[in-house]
Design a protein around this motif. Sequence first.
Motif, PDB file in Angstrom:
ATOM      1  N   CYS A 119      -8.613  11.212  -7.114  1.00 42.59           N
ATOM      2  CA  CYS A 119      -7.336  10.681  -6.622  1.00 42.59           C
ATOM      3  C   CYS A 119      -7.663   9.498  -5.720  1.00 42.59           C
ATOM      4  CB  CYS A 119      -6.561  11.763  -5.868  1.00 42.59           C
ATOM      5  SG  CYS A 119      -5.950  13.081  -6.915  1.00 42.59           S
ATOM      6  N   CYS A 120      -8.140   8.442  -6.326  1.00 41.35           N
ATOM      7  CA  CYS A 120      -8.647   7.296  -5.571  1.00 41.35           C
ATOM      8  C   CYS A 120      -8.392   6.017  -6.355  1.00 41.35           C
ATOM      9  CB  CYS A 120     -10.144   7.463  -5.307  1.00 41.35           C
ATOM     10  SG  CYS A 120     -10.896   6.104  -4.381  1.00 41.35           S
ATOM     11  N   ILE A 121      -7.995   4.966  -5.642  1.00 45.88           N
ATOM     12  CA  ILE A 121      -7.769   3.655  -6.228  1.00 45.88           C
ATOM     13  C   ILE A 121      -8.701   2.667  -5.541  1.00 45.88           C
ATOM     14  CG2 ILE A 121      -6.121   1.776  -6.549  1.00 45.88           C
ATOM     15  CD1 ILE A 121      -3.901   3.860  -6.597  1.00 45.88           C
ATOM     16  N   ALA A 122      -9.492   1.963  -6.337  1.00 47.95           N
ATOM     17  CA  ALA A 122     -10.416   0.959  -5.810  1.00 47.95           C
ATOM     18  C   ALA A 122      -9.853  -0.432  -6.075  1.00 47.95           C
ATOM     19  CB  ALA A 122     -11.794   1.100  -6.453  1.00 47.95           C
ATOM     20  N   SER A 123      -9.840  -1.272  -5.047  1.00 48.23           N
ATOM     21  CA  SER A 123      -9.292  -2.630  -5.163  1.00 48.23           C
ATOM     22  C   SER A 123     -10.264  -3.612  -4.533  1.00 48.23           C
ATOM     23  CB  SER A 123      -7.935  -2.734  -4.468  1.00 48.23           C
ATOM     24  OG  SER A 123      -7.049  -1.720  -4.894  1.00 48.23           O
ATOM     25  N   SER A 179       0.288  -5.449  -3.408  1.00 46.84           N
ATOM     26  CA  SER A 179       0.251  -6.338  -2.245  1.00 46.84           C
ATOM     27  C   SER A 179      -0.880  -5.932  -1.306  1.00 46.84           C
ATOM     28  CB  SER A 179       1.591  -6.292  -1.510  1.00 46.84           C
ATOM     29  OG  SER A 179       1.536  -7.064  -0.331  1.00 46.84           O
ATOM     30  N   ILE A 180      -1.649  -6.910  -0.846  1.00 47.26           N
ATOM     31  CA  ILE A 180      -2.820  -6.612  -0.018  1.00 47.26           C
ATOM     32  C   ILE A 180      -2.431  -6.148   1.379  1.00 47.26           C
ATOM     33  CG2 ILE A 180      -4.874  -7.618   1.077  1.00 47.26           C
ATOM     34  CD1 ILE A 180      -5.159  -9.471  -1.306  1.00 47.26           C
ATOM     35  N   PHE A 181      -1.521  -6.863   2.024  1.00 47.08           N
ATOM     36  CA  PHE A 181      -1.292  -6.667   3.454  1.00 47.08           C
ATOM     37  C   PHE A 181      -0.091  -5.771   3.787  1.00 47.08           C
ATOM     38  CE2 PHE A 181      -3.416 -10.872   3.142  1.00 47.08           C
ATOM     39  CZ  PHE A 181      -4.566 -10.553   3.843  1.00 47.08           C
ATOM     40  N   ASP A 215       1.386 -13.006   0.978  1.00 43.41           N
ATOM     41  CA  ASP A 215       1.932 -12.283  -0.158  1.00 43.41           C
ATOM     42  C   ASP A 215       0.911 -12.128  -1.281  1.00 43.41           C
ATOM     43  OD1 ASP A 215       1.799 -14.923  -0.803  1.00 43.41           O
ATOM     44  OD2 ASP A 215       3.801 -15.046  -1.709  1.00 43.41           O
ATOM     45  N   ASP A 216      -0.370 -12.280  -0.976  1.00 43.62           N
ATOM     46  CA  ASP A 216      -1.414 -12.142  -1.994  1.00 43.62           C
ATOM     47  C   ASP A 216      -1.470 -10.721  -2.531  1.00 43.62           C
ATOM     48  OD1 ASP A 216      -2.353 -14.663  -2.331  1.00 43.62           O
ATOM     49  OD2 ASP A 216      -4.066 -14.481  -0.982  1.00 43.62           O
ATOM     50  N   ILE A 217      -1.927 -10.599  -3.782  1.00 42.08           N
ATOM     51  CA  ILE A 217      -2.139  -9.292  -4.386  1.00 42.08           C
ATOM     52  C   ILE A 217      -3.631  -9.116  -4.660  1.00 42.08           C
ATOM     53  CG2 ILE A 217       0.168  -9.254  -5.412  1.00 42.08           C
ATOM     54  CD1 ILE A 217      -1.117  -9.961  -8.085  1.00 42.08           C
ATOM     55  N   TRP A 218      -4.028  -7.859  -4.889  1.00 43.29           N
ATOM     56  CA  TRP A 218      -5.427  -7.565  -5.165  1.00 43.29           C
ATOM     57  C   TRP A 218      -5.848  -8.224  -6.471  1.00 43.29           C
ATOM     58  CZ3 TRP A 218      -8.145  -5.716  -1.317  1.00 43.29           C
ATOM     59  CH2 TRP A 218      -7.522  -4.931  -0.352  1.00 43.29           C
ATOM     60  N   GLY A 219      -7.030  -8.809  -6.480  1.00 44.36           N
ATOM     61  CA  GLY A 219      -7.526  -9.448  -7.690  1.00 44.36           C
ATOM     62  C   GLY A 219      -7.885  -8.449  -8.769  1.00 44.36           C
TER      63      GLY A 219
END
Length: 314
Positions: free
Chosen positions: A221-225, A176-178, A208-212
């Motif tokens: 230890c990093c997540i790129a969205s 979830s983005i927000f 309720d958008d999610i990351w594309g």
Amino acid sequence: MSKVILDLRGQRRIAIEREALMELPESVLLCLFPNGVVLSPQRPPRIGKDGVEEEDEAEDVYYVDFDADCLEFVLNFFTSARDSFYGPPSGPKRDLADPTPNTQQNPLFLKQAIIVLREELEYFAIPPKSTIKLAEGGAGIEGGENEARTDEKGLPNQALLKLKLDCGASLLERKSIFTALQRNVNRENNVAEQHLIDMLCMSGFERDDIWGFRALEPNRCCIASIALVLLKTGIVHPPITSPDDKGKDSTEKAAVQVNAQQLATAQKLLLFWRKPARKCWWDATDLTLDEGKETQREIKVWARRVWTLELSLI
């Protein structure tokens, strides 16, 4: 050289038109070329026996540290957005000629606008406190090989490495983005952050958008969205028609319809055109790992989130 060959982390090569490359979001270009976009030849020129420079048919390859799937996601979205606005390459094109001065001065009337939102999430897993385990003879021993910890040199053992990977996999599923920003708004009653969410949701996003696209970065230890949406400008152009259809219709050209209130909101985002804005905040959350198993445990994770917001016009 009309095409640029990008080698992405040695895993895949993508050929991209130079014009399409320069249309990419500034924040993506900065990741591809941290020192600036300098597409100079990668090899010295070949000089023939007569001292004249010979034509080199070999391709120049530029090695970049960027996720290939993420770049393909961005390129595919931009291509689809371009075709839907201007018309497909082999089909009729949209007629953007309009005598009204206001439309010629406002780029939102003439170009496709895309909101680009990126997140870089660095997470720090807090290992559980040392536990007392019973040996076979019944004596209590502290820690053990299965305890997540660092050695005397500060290097993580296998248990700590696994803990970090498990936490990353759990955070990866939270798409979830927000949610995280809204949690920060509720905790600190930050009016500016709530206004940011509201503005983005009025301009193309849904709450309720999610990351594309969302993926773990290698060896970090990093997540790129990243999320891309078409900007709601309030501008409705007449449908694309072929030259034959235009000849059949002798009526006047259909006018562009404009929702003034929506256009006013969209123009606020023009501030982020070619000027990416960043926002950083810390967030703490509890993760349940190995849920439903004997090894189920609660892990506290601190996350440093960096958002980059910009507007692209293509």
